[in-house]
Design an enzyme around this catalytic site. Structure first.
Site, PDB file in Angstrom:
ATOM      1  N   PHE A 195      41.257  24.337  -8.775  1.00 51.80           N
ATOM      2  CA  PHE A 195      41.021  24.768  -7.399  1.00 51.80           C
ATOM      3  C   PHE A 195      39.755  25.600  -7.361  1.00 51.80           C
ATOM      4  CE2 PHE A 195      41.233  27.568  -3.738  1.00 51.80           C
ATOM      5  CZ  PHE A 195      41.471  26.646  -2.733  1.00 51.80           C
ATOM      6  N   LYS A 253      38.348  37.363  -5.574  1.00 51.85           N
ATOM      7  CA  LYS A 253      39.642  37.951  -5.158  1.00 51.85           C
ATOM      8  C   LYS A 253      39.811  39.447  -5.478  1.00 51.85           C
ATOM      9  CE  LYS A 253      42.478  33.863  -4.621  1.00 51.85           C
ATOM     10  NZ  LYS A 253      41.856  32.621  -5.061  1.00 51.85           N
ATOM     11  N   ASP A 274      35.039  29.652 -13.350  1.00 47.05           N
ATOM     12  CA  ASP A 274      35.530  30.151 -12.070  1.00 47.05           C
ATOM     13  C   ASP A 274      36.589  31.209 -12.378  1.00 47.05           C
ATOM     14  OD1 ASP A 274      36.977  30.654  -9.768  1.00 47.05           O
ATOM     15  OD2 ASP A 274      36.888  28.592  -9.034  1.00 47.05           O
TER      16      ASP A 274
HETATM   17  C1  LIG Z   1      41.086  31.602  -4.416  1.00 48.82           C
HETATM   18  C2  LIG Z   1      40.230  30.804  -5.303  1.00 48.82           C
HETATM   19  C3  LIG Z   1      39.020  30.247  -4.842  1.00 48.82           C
HETATM   20  C4  LIG Z   1      38.578  30.332  -3.395  1.00 48.82           C
HETATM   21  O1  LIG Z   1      38.369  31.648  -2.970  1.00 48.82           O
HETATM   22  P1  LIG Z   1      38.221  31.947  -1.388  1.00 48.82           P
HETATM   23  O2  LIG Z   1      37.885  33.397  -1.339  1.00 48.82           O
HETATM   24  O3  LIG Z   1      39.553  31.635  -0.766  1.00 48.82           O
HETATM   25  O4  LIG Z   1      37.160  31.075  -0.858  1.00 48.82           O
HETATM   26  C5  LIG Z   1      38.236  29.563  -5.748  1.00 48.82           C
HETATM   27  N1  LIG Z   1      38.610  29.432  -7.038  1.00 48.82           N
HETATM   28  C6  LIG Z   1      39.754  29.960  -7.521  1.00 48.82           C
HETATM   29  C7  LIG Z   1      40.098  29.800  -8.960  1.00 48.82           C
HETATM   30  C8  LIG Z   1      40.610  30.643  -6.663  1.00 48.82           C
HETATM   31  O5  LIG Z   1      41.771  31.127  -7.118  1.00 48.82           O
END
Ligand SMILES: *Cc1c(COP(=O)(O)O)cnc(C)c1O
Length: 394
Positions: free
Chosen positions: A128, A244, A215
């Protein structure tokens, strides 16, 4: 709840109006224990005094200027992030998806500088990376992509934890410029990397002159018991994205680059009106300072072990019966995989005044605050275990 909010979320029937530490309070002032922290956002818990103070002080002094001028808080935050990550330069955004957009743009430009006309990034199935068009195209989940074709080109999906699949994808493909993965797949069901997976990606990227992109939007900022989860494998990527946990709830994203990757973006190639503004950076600086002072990276590691041991004990019988397939994770990113879909547990936990989440249909996911005390952890373990027992025995 309003009819005028776009229907993008299936919401639980509760409105929170106040928080303190690991607790949230609804409009009737009923207390809920938060073991999710807004999906790995409020690592310091809710309304942490140091972050509140920093936001209030900065709001009173100056909220926004522009990236057309120097921003002292932004410079201080960039220095701090580079010191913690052993990397070189930061682009500030306002969310995770935006941080990943910057990473993807750097990888593409890096490719074009090598005369690769169709730069392609290897990404993982079940990953994701966000909801914008390029990040949902990178995401390895057809549900996230459904209805949004045409997708952004230039991504090649392979299975996570399968180095052969990556090598096969690279063989005879001169368009590969980067490999982008999560150090632990959060939304994909808390999939942890097998031994050496991240190291081998690092080695391959070095050998082939690809960029390694981690990421760390969910895993970063002490969540897994290190400042960044790649550090468990001793790996420094070329690009790392954060969001986050960085501002303890104040929106901020960061794309951090090292070496050659840090030199790619130049004036006119990328930007953000709000990115790295004085207020967001004040929140992030206070968050990081508190985590450093209280050594919450170490605490997250210790507390994560405490949770896992607690669950292994309280769920021992269900582990024996293979109803619990696995209890895994790192630090305070904890997954309990059941042998069946269990999304109902989220509502049942809410009825028991506990906030949890289920990901990939059958994995109970806990992302508690780093400031959780053992007594609160005991309460979380006890309620979750009771609910799982009730759920599988009815
Ligand atoms: C939450 C998340 C995103 C997206 O972040 P947003 O602030 O919602 O755009 C991307 N990569 C990972 C691994 C995430 O957990």
């Amino acid at each position: 709840m309003s009819d005028h909010i776009m229907n993008t979320y299936g919401r639980l029937p509760v409105n929170f109006v106040r928080g303190e530490g690991c607790n949230l309070y609804d409009e009737q002032d009923q207390r809920y224990l938060d073991a999710l922290t807004g999906i790995a956002v409020c690592g310091l818990g809710h309304a942490h005094p140091a972050v509140t103070q920093a936001i209030c002080d900065q709001a009173a002094a100056l909220v926004h200027t522009s990236n057309l001028y120097g921003i002292p808080n932004q410079a201080a935050l960039a220095d701090k992030l580079c010191q913690l990550s052993a990397m070189d330069a930061v682009f500030f955004a306002n969310s995770g998806a935006e941080a990943n957009e910057a990473a993807i743009k750097i990888a593409r430009r890096f490719g074009h500088e090598k005369n690769i006309d169709i730069p392609t990034i290897i990404v993982a199935n079940k990953s994701f990376h966000g909801r914008t068009l390029s990040t949902l195209s990178a995401t390895g989940n057809t549900k996230v992509q459904a209805g949004f074709a045409p997708l952004v080109a230039g991504f090649m999906h392979v299975d996570y934890n399968n180095m052969d699949a990556i090598k096969q994808a690279c063989d005879n493909n001169n368009n590969i410029v980067a490999i982008m993965v999560e150090p632990i797949q959060g939304e994909g069901g808390l999939v942890t990397p097998t031994d050496n997976y991240l190291q081998e990606i690092r080695q391959l990227c070095d050998k082939k002159n690809y960029l390694m992109i981690l990421d760390e939007i969910q895993t970063g900022v002490c969540r897994t018991g290190k400042w960044f989860a790649g550090q468990h494998s001793g790996v420094t990527p070329d690009i790392m994205t954060l969001a986050k946990g960085l501002g303890n709830g104040f929106p901020i994203g960061a794309c951090i680059a090292k070496g050659k990757a840090a030199e790619i973006l130049i004036p006119g190639t990328h930007g953000s009106t709000f990115g790295g503004n004085p207020l967001a950076c004040a929140a992030a600086l206070a968050t990081i300072k508190t985590m450093e002072e209280e050594e919450l990276d170490k605490r997250a590691l210790e507390l994560g072990d405490y949770f896992q041991q607690g669950f292994k004990k309280s769920l021992a019988e269900l582990i024996q019966r293979n109803i619990i397939i696995d209890i895994r994770g790192k630090g305070l990113m904890i997954g309990i995989e059941l042998d069946r879909p269990c999304t109902e547990l989220v509502k049942q936990a809410l009825d028991n005044k506990l906030l949890i989440n289920v990901t990939a249909d059958s994995v109970v996911r806990l992302l508690p605050a780093l400031i959780t005390i053992n007594a609160e952890a005991d309460e979380i373990i006890s309620i979750v275990s009771k609910l799982i027992h009730e759920f599988v025995n009815t």
